[in-house]
Scaffold this motif. Sequence first.
Motif, PDB file in Angstrom:
ATOM      1  N   ASP A 171      -5.172   2.623  -4.972  1.00 40.87           N
ATOM      2  CA  ASP A 171      -4.393   1.624  -5.691  1.00 40.87           C
ATOM      3  C   ASP A 171      -4.444   1.952  -7.193  1.00 40.87           C
ATOM      4  O   ASP A 171      -5.535   2.112  -7.749  1.00 40.87           O
ATOM      5  N   CYS A 222      -5.181   9.807  -3.205  1.00 41.47           N
ATOM      6  CA  CYS A 222      -3.791   9.361  -3.365  1.00 41.47           C
ATOM      7  C   CYS A 222      -3.261   9.713  -4.755  1.00 41.47           C
ATOM      8  O   CYS A 222      -3.872   9.344  -5.760  1.00 41.47           O
ATOM      9  N   GLY A 227      -0.744   8.509  -6.353  1.00 41.90           N
ATOM     10  CA  GLY A 227      -0.400   7.325  -7.131  1.00 41.90           C
ATOM     11  C   GLY A 227      -1.596   6.692  -7.805  1.00 41.90           C
ATOM     12  O   GLY A 227      -1.458   6.046  -8.849  1.00 41.90           O
ATOM     13  N   ASP A 268       6.114   5.637  -2.846  1.00 40.04           N
ATOM     14  CA  ASP A 268       4.947   5.885  -3.688  1.00 40.04           C
ATOM     15  C   ASP A 268       5.015   7.294  -4.262  1.00 40.04           C
ATOM     16  O   ASP A 268       5.857   8.104  -3.856  1.00 40.04           O
ATOM     17  N   LYS A 319       5.178  -0.173   2.594  1.00 42.34           N
ATOM     18  CA  LYS A 319       3.852   0.080   3.132  1.00 42.34           C
ATOM     19  C   LYS A 319       3.366  -1.150   3.891  1.00 42.34           C
ATOM     20  O   LYS A 319       3.495  -2.274   3.431  1.00 42.34           O
TER      21      LYS A 319
END
Length: 386
Positions: A95, A119, A121, A188, A217
């Motif tokens: 996140d 990730c 992002g 994303d 998502k």
Amino acid sequence: MSKKSMRLAGGIALSLALILSGCGAQGGNTPAGTGGQQPSGGEIKIGLPLPITGSEATFGKDMQNAINLAVSQINAKGGVDGKKIVTVTEDDACDPQQATAAANKLVSEGVVAVVGGYCSGAVIPTLTIYNAKNIPFVITAANSSKIAKENPGNTFEINGTLEYEAQRAVELFKSLGVKNLAIVEQGDAFSADLARLAEADWKATGNPVVAHEVTNKGEQDFSSLVTTLRTKKPDMVFWTAYYADGGLLIKQLRQGGYKGPITVGDGSADPKLIQVAGPAGEGTYVLSPPVASYLPAAKQFVADYKAQYHQSPGDYSALAYDGMNLMAHALKQAGSTDGKAIIKALAETKDFPGIAGKINFTAEKTLKGSNIIVLQIKNGKFTAAQ
């Protein structure tokens, strides 16, 4: 002693303790990357930003295990110039906001280097945070092309970039005789980037992308999407996002009557994809990072991992293991915990012998060459695609 005297004595003791503490802090940790050695009793503190909670926690914990296995082996051999490596893990949960908080916390805890990042992002907003303190960052999984574009100078990627993955996808599609391609992503940084690159590369071959769809998502019902895709009659459906939702899409595509081949990107290269998709996943092609089970140089690593954690290493374990060993090598080459010296040593890496292959960097500090492999689900498990 009277209560007043006791309070006075306690106050004096507290003041003395604070004074002594302050004196000790005066010669304490030098902020990471500011040019000084990191003291703390012969330890070198390295941060691990990883998804420990959330839908990608399986990957994060596996990477954490592999990194700590490398650390235990490095320390058993004397550490780095006699100093032991210690790791500090912070949960980025894949996140962006939580990743930013995790990065700031690692900086405040005085890490001299960072290894991890799953990730894209979540990785991207942390790049400048680490760079502001000259903290080198070896990224072991995240591979969006945006990382290289926004790299402030301290970041090194050891997973093949999405440009390579898109090229490998196109090679696979051509070998399977695909003409009409459908792409599904989640918007994303990772899945959108892979989708964009694959679409451009596929169109460059003279073939059409008949659908490019974006889902949310955590979406559970893909019936409308399945209907849309069936009307477009694609020869291949390419899912570029993660396994949790990808498994559901595969299942519902098959339930909805789609009979053509399906390919998923490396964000879905996890055995849980098979669990979620069930029998519907049979035959699915999987673009994958260099998985330890298929690497001749990783046999000892696999044995050591199983002995330590009583389970098989996951898809990004080999890269995570290589990332920590590469960082230890750079620390030795730098002869210092100074951030700029470590960054220079990483940039000068030549043919570092990782178990996932030799590591060299481009001018953009991305991995030079592709390490993407193609797997296929057969008889309920991943196998090397023929």
